[in-house]
Enzyme design. Structure first.
Site, PDB file in Angstrom:
ATOM      1  N   SER A  48       0.808  -1.225   0.000  1.00  0.00           N
ATOM      2  CA  SER A  48       0.000   0.000   0.000  1.00  0.00           C
ATOM      3  C   SER A  48       0.839   1.272   0.000  1.00  0.00           C
ATOM      4  O   SER A  48       0.339   2.344  -0.356  1.00  0.00           O
ATOM      5  CB  SER A  48      -0.944   0.020   1.207  1.00  0.00           C
ATOM      6  OG  SER A  48      -0.220  -0.041   2.422  1.00  0.00           O
ATOM      7  N   ASP A 333      -2.200   8.813   7.463  1.00  0.00           N
ATOM      8  CA  ASP A 333      -3.198   8.016   8.178  1.00  0.00           C
ATOM      9  C   ASP A 333      -2.480   7.101   9.164  1.00  0.00           C
ATOM     10  O   ASP A 333      -1.330   7.362   9.528  1.00  0.00           O
ATOM     11  CB  ASP A 333      -4.097   7.240   7.195  1.00  0.00           C
ATOM     12  CG  ASP A 333      -3.336   6.213   6.350  1.00  0.00           C
ATOM     13  OD1 ASP A 333      -2.143   5.954   6.635  1.00  0.00           O
ATOM     14  OD2 ASP A 333      -3.943   5.669   5.399  1.00  0.00           O
ATOM     15  N   HIS A 336       0.511   5.292   6.708  1.00  0.00           N
ATOM     16  CA  HIS A 336       1.201   5.816   5.528  1.00  0.00           C
ATOM     17  C   HIS A 336       1.645   7.260   5.698  1.00  0.00           C
ATOM     18  O   HIS A 336       0.953   8.050   6.333  1.00  0.00           O
ATOM     19  CB  HIS A 336       0.275   5.707   4.309  1.00  0.00           C
ATOM     20  CG  HIS A 336      -0.280   4.336   4.113  1.00  0.00           C
ATOM     21  ND1 HIS A 336      -1.550   3.994   4.525  1.00  0.00           N
ATOM     22  CD2 HIS A 336       0.264   3.231   3.570  1.00  0.00           C
ATOM     23  CE1 HIS A 336      -1.766   2.715   4.239  1.00  0.00           C
ATOM     24  NE2 HIS A 336      -0.685   2.233   3.663  1.00  0.00           N
TER      25      HIS A 336
END
Length: 373
Positions: A48, A333, A336
């Site tokens: 991600s 977040d 990340h």
């Protein structure tokens, strides 16, 4: 996208990529925007941190194709787990390339500079990330690249494709989920089966085989991103009542990074024509955390969006209003970094010294003329 469409698109990609690349990459001229393309293409594998949309159509809980993700990205939410750019977006631009499209969505002429195969929740181990249901593990990402390669080769021929692929950059950033969404998860048996060193050995044994497969498929210029200071991300901070970094987690991932460096050195010594470089993300991130004010960051211990302690217990909810001063936050977040950090790390990796990226940096790797074999 239908297979017939993908084949058509990849024919275009293969033709453009394969023309005139028997020489050094220097003859590759400027694109329409006047940038000199330092390499013909970049192929991206990871999770991600660099996924840019491959999970969008999967039945997965690991998605970022909704607002406020992409709030600062031209075009809005794309599937990037950031408010804007990821690190590979910045690296692509520095290489003179356009942003690299996701494998799942690429169409037409926009695939000619490479593809991004990264998938949120993916790991080196196939079983990693199962809590999120669907994801594309590294083994499958490699198979997707092989599918791409097979289709180009069918239409262009092996020699031309091999020259093009050999001059292209292969960016690989794997391993974070093998800890966060495997070893550290209570519903996985891994922690009871392996100590930190044994688990790192297991991961890098598999990682070695996977990178060897990419080499066998023609990859020669590799960028390997190490794991960061994972004990200091908001998700981990939120588990401590005092919001402190977990030195236990930071120590846990050290053997993995050391094993990856050893693997890289072995490959550089033993794989004919290959050159691998290592981005020391942990060192880079610790520098950013330690000297946050000097880099313009004032918030170092919580996400810009998210719910709960340190905004790290629940990640960004759809249409949640994020912090207004995003450029001052290190974390976007629970897991990340913000675009500001991604751009900073991309630039450091591109032309930094050997304390950050070694044995050479990305710019030097791109300009390197490797011996054909």
């Amino acid at each position: 996208m239908a297979i017939s469409t993908r084949v058509c698109c990849l024919v275009v990609f293969g033709m453009v990529l394969g023309v005139g690349l028997g020489q050094n990459v220097d003859p590759v001229g400027p694109d329409e925007g006047g940038r000199r393309e330092m390499v013909p293409a970049m192929f991206i594998f990871g999770d991600s941190l660099i996924d840019n949309g491959n999970n969008n159509d999967l039945p997965s809980f690991a998605k970022a194709n909704y607002f406020p993700y992409g709030i600062d990205f031209n075009g809005g939410p794309t599937g990037r787990f950031s408010n804007g750019y990821t690190m590979v977006d910045e690296i692509a631009e520095l290489l003179g390339l356009p942003l690299i499209p996701p494998y799942s969505e690429a169409s037409g002429d926009d695939v000619r500079h490479g593809l991004n195969y990264a998938s949120a929740a993916a790991g080196i181990l196939d079983i990693t990330g199962r809590n999120f249901v669907s994801r594309i593990p590294f083994n499958q990402q490699i198979k997707n690249f092989q599918n791409t390669l097979d289709q180009i080769t069918d239409n262009l021929g092996a020699i031309d494709v091999a020259k093009a692929i050999g001059n292209s950059i292969f960016f690989v950033g794997m391993g974070s989920n093998d800890y966060l969404n495997n070893y550290l998860m209570p519903n996985y048996p891994t922690k009871n089966q392996y100590n930190a060193q044994q688990y790192a050995d297991l991961l890098v044994q598999q990682y070695t085989q996977q990178l060897q497969t990419l080499y066998n498929l023609g990859a020669r210029k590799f960028i390997l991103a190490g794991l960061g200071i994972m004990g200091c991300i908001p998700s981990i901070l939120a588990q401590n009542p005092e919001g402190l970094c977990s030195e236990e987690v930071n120590q846990l991932v050290l053997p993995f990074n050391e094993n990856v460096k050893t693997m890289m050195n072995n490959f550089n010594a033993n794989l004919p024509g290959a050159r691998l470089i290592y981005i020391d993300v942990a060192r880079m991130f610790r520098d950013i955390l330690t000297n946050s004010a000097a880099y313009g960051f004032s918030v170092v211990n919580r996400g810009c969006c998210g719910i709960g302690r340190n905004r790290g217990q629940v990640t960004c909810l759809p249409f949640q209003t994020p912090c207004p001063n995003r450029e001052q936050y290190i974390f976007w977040d629970a897991f990340h970094p913000t675009e500001a950090v991604n751009i900073l790390m991309g630039r450091k990796a591109f032309n930094g010294d050997t304390s950050i990226v070694y044995p050479i940096n990305i710019e030097q790797l791109a300009n390197l003329e490797l011996e054909s074999n």
